[in-house]
Design an enzyme around this catalytic site. Sequence first.
Site, PDB file in Angstrom:
ATOM      1  N   ASP A 138      24.432  -9.420  29.553  1.00  0.00           N
ATOM      2  CA  ASP A 138      23.673  -9.527  28.314  1.00  0.00           C
ATOM      3  C   ASP A 138      23.821 -10.927  27.712  1.00  0.00           C
ATOM      4  OD1 ASP A 138      22.186  -8.038  26.178  1.00  0.00           O
ATOM      5  OD2 ASP A 138      23.934  -8.599  24.984  1.00  0.00           O
TER       6      ASP A 138
ATOM      7  N   GLU B  92      35.624 -11.175  45.797  1.00  0.00           N
ATOM      8  CA  GLU B  92      36.813 -10.500  46.313  1.00  0.00           C
ATOM      9  C   GLU B  92      36.458  -9.165  46.974  1.00  0.00           C
ATOM     10  OE1 GLU B  92      39.366  -9.882  43.000  1.00  0.00           O
ATOM     11  OE2 GLU B  92      39.765 -12.023  42.677  1.00  0.00           O
TER      12      GLU B  92
END
Length: 558
Positions: free
Chosen positions: A214, A264
């Site tokens: 956002d 990751e």
Amino acid sequence: MTDALLVEARRADTAAWWRQAAVYQIYPRSFADASGDGIGDIPGILSRVDYLAELGIDAVWLSPFYPSALADGGYDVADYRDVDPRLGTLADFDALVAALHERDIKVVVDIVPNHTSDLHAWFQEALVAGRGSAARDRYIFRDGTGVDGAEPPTDWVSTFGGGAWERVADGQWYFHHFAVEQPDLNWANPEVRADFVRTLRFWSDRGVDGFRIDVAHMLTKDLTEPLPSRAELEALERGTGDHPLFDRDDVQDVYAEWRAVFDEYDPPRTAVAEAWVASPERRAKYASAEGLGQAFNFDLLEADFDAAQFRDIITDNLQQAKQTGSSTTWVLSNHDVTRHATRYGLPALNGRPVKQGTEWVAAGGPAEQIDREQGLRRAQAASMLLLGLPGSTYLYQGEELGLHEVAEITDAQRQDPAFFRGGEYDGLGRDGCRVPLPWSADGSSFGFGADGAHLPQPAWFTDFAVAVEDADPDSTLNLYRRALHLRHALQTDEELAWEPTGRDDVLRFARPGGWTVVTNFGTEPYPLQLGEGRVVLATTPLQDGAVAGESTVWIVEH
């Protein structure tokens, strides 16, 4: 090519799933209510996963479902690592993710990093801790001006109207770009940065595939004193990378850290930026592989139903995507704008913002200013054009039903702070596109829940209910289903080639593999040259072999 095209043919589960995904935005409080309290919830979404699978989407984007006082429709987050008790539990969320993944549907969640709720534990701690405390340094607190600091630090205004500073009990003021209940975070504070990394890992570990960020362009700020006045602030250019409040270059340091977290995981988690910035070059920074990887292209939200505007926007954004190595995004509706079936039934925007001032009138009425049939016809044509484009297409719940904006909401029933305070939205705010969906043709909430809905649903929802459209082979719902399933079978490389049409109001492009899309933006039929192809989808039936006015057809080679 046979009707086997309609058999769902999902692409391989690769790290690049997001590049040409059809993503369906769910506004949880208005999708489906399993508890019967009038507010949509996570179990309600879970009860409709087969509907989502049958629709043929690739991913679901969940607008905020976190604990919230709903000062801004859930974008005032009190706890980033939990589910609002009115919407369910973390176990409900886990069950939803599992159910969607079982149906090969990815899950994207909204992250709201610019501000928290004023009920967030951090902000409550800041109020108690007092001036100069570490707790206050997580937010943007300043002393006031004038006698005894009784005047705000600046005369800035908030997006939702009114002043952008709020005074607390000990006399200091805090900055809130949006509602007063949404204090802005201080992104120069390492604790803030570390906590959001924990949040990203928390949801990624629960199986979330991606994040929608956002107001991604607003996190970092330079509030070095003396602070500029409102007039001075508004005179500053926003595309320089050093504006005090917007689209600063240093925000990319945040996203580089986030990218390291995303990478990751296997496959890497994805992200898309909501970044309202000044130029394609600025947007590209958010879409870079070293950052969020993708950024929303909102250009069509501000375009008329016009062939020249569509072609220019499509061409420009595909070129931008090629330069960044990202893929572009196509959006016609979301939870912040008037639904496109209504926009296209109103007088042309002619470059005006989507929501701006009294000339936009009722954002869904009055009846004498909107041609609902034309609006829906154009909306279907534009949506099918978008689903034929390379890149990701973001769909907003209810557009697959052909829903219009709901104008029949009284002042007492409205919830959007933009309605109560004015600001950058029109006089009615955003409630009209957030009305709960109709699932059945009758009942107190049209099947949304057991007993009413948190925003009023109009009587005309009867004709747009899922059950009604499901039974009609020519409905908007079945048009979307057919298009999305075809898209899975036809989607190939992220390329298109414009083809001549001999008319300014008709666009035609070809995709690799023998897929052609033709959209007639005019009102006169366009004679169709099929060659070795056949029409597999048409928003309006062909007229003596011609593409009807304000309609789109898809053609595939035999």
